[in-house]
Design an enzyme around this catalytic site. Structure first.
Site, short mmCIF file in Angstrom:
data_model
loop_
_atom_site.label_atom_id
_atom_site.label_comp_id
_atom_site.label_asym_id
_atom_site.label_seq_id
_atom_site.Cartn_x
_atom_site.Cartn_y
_atom_site.Cartn_z
CG ASP A 45 -2.12 0.96 1.04
OD1 ASP A 45 -2.76 1.31 2.06
OD2 ASP A 45 -2.38 1.39 -0.12
CE LYS B 145 -2.80 4.91 0.73
NZ LYS B 145 -4.25 4.64 0.59
CB THR C 14 -4.84 3.62 -3.19
OG1 THR C 14 -4.86 3.43 -1.77
CG2 THR C 14 -5.52 4.92 -3.56
#
Ligand SMILES: COc1cc(-c2ccc3ncc(-c4cccc([C@@H](O)NCCN(C)C)c4)n3n2)ccc1O
Length: 285
Positions: free
Chosen positions: A139, A141, A180
């Site tokens: 994840d 980001k 995402t």
């Protein structure tokens, strides 16, 4: 760090102001009563029963804790203590006061290549370390990259939120549809096995954003974004990349590769000539 404490977290920590919240739960500043040291406390509601939609699976949180207990690196936020009760778990974490890299970029729109390299080198060192321990974040980001302190001449970064992280075991296939949209790799969308290379795609997207302020695959809607990612089609629009060096574009090209095994690893990124120039001619501004 010992196992899970079962006493009330407030017996050992004074709870202070809310720092923020998200899918993960609520984060509050806190102060350890014995040492006076400030920490961040992440409160996570756990499911009372399997079928319940409220809260996170206890195993999922235990996996995050187990992974954090294996990681000690300057670029990865530190886990200090863990409390568990029937309906809640509390992670006591290193306090990170500089806010999210996402907000830092938003304030500056785009970074110089030298500024981007300074952040990326720290991110890559942390990711190379976690990959060397067979752990993938899944994840990565800008929202999960925080700055230790605001307004420092050379900001130190911390990778946070290991809620989707997994131990990558040889011969064990891990697939997931979490993440995402604008940062996930094509193999996530195609429900194919995920590996440490999945993190490297995300680093390619983060690099593209650091240098341009725009996202390579972002569409009007999530389905459109996912279609763009699955196609692997992106461009270096001259309106945002006309000043960007060929070396920087090459770095991004070697990460935004649909075939996971053809992407650079974190260790290879750290010796890419854009990150580690071979001579003065290659140094970027
Ligand atoms: C371990 O996993 C997490 C840690 C943290 C964390 C760790 C240390 C720390 N020190 C300060 C803060 C902080 C400060 C302001 C806002 C937030 C958070 O609500 N938003 C940042 C997280 N991001 C996922 C949106 C977190 N944090 N947040 C946040 C989310 C997590 O899932």
């Amino acid at each position: 760090m010992a196992g899970f404490k079962h006493e009330n977290v407030e017996s050992l920590y004074e709870l202070l102001e809310n720092l923020g919240s998200g899918h993960f739960g609520v984060v509050r500043k806190c102060r350890e009563k014995t040492s006076g040291t400030y920490y961040a406390s992440k409160f996570i509601k756990t499911r009372k029963c399997k079928g319940s939609r409220l809260g996170l699976d206890r195993e999922q949180v235990e996996r995050e804790v187990s992974i954090l207990q294996q990681l000690q690196h300057p670029s990865i936020m530190r886990l200090h203590d863990v409390f568990a009760s029937k309906a809640e778990m509390v992670l006591i974490l290193e306090l990170i006061s500089g806010g999210e890299l996402f907000d830092f970029i938003a304030e500056k729109e785009a970074l110089s290549e030298a500024e981007a390299i300074e952040f990326l080198e720290q991110i890559l060192e942390g990711v190379a370390y976690m990959h060397s321990h067979h752990i993938a974040h899944f994840d990565l980001k800008p929202e999960n990259i925080m700055l230790l302190e605001k307004k420092m001449p050379s900001p130190k970064i911390k990778i946070i939120d290991f809620g989707l992280a997994q131990k990558i075991e040889d011969g064990v296939t891990f697939k997931s549809l979490c993440g995402t949209p604008q940062y996930i790799a094509p193999e996530v969308i195609n429900y194919e096995p995920l590996t440490s290379a999945t993190d490297m795609w995300s680093i390619g997207v983060i690099t593209y954003i650091l240098l341009s302020g725009i996202s390579p695959f972002q569409g009007e809607t999530d389905p459109e974004t996912l279609t763009n990612v699955a196609s692997g089609n992106y461009e270096f629009d001259d309106r945002y990349f006309k000043e960007t060096s060929e070396m920087a574009k090459d770095f991004i090209r070697e990460l935004l590769v649909k075939e996971p095994k053809d992407r650079m690893t974190a260790v290879e990124c750290l010796v890419h000539p854009w990150i580690k120039p071979l001579n003065r001619k290659q140094v970027v501004n």
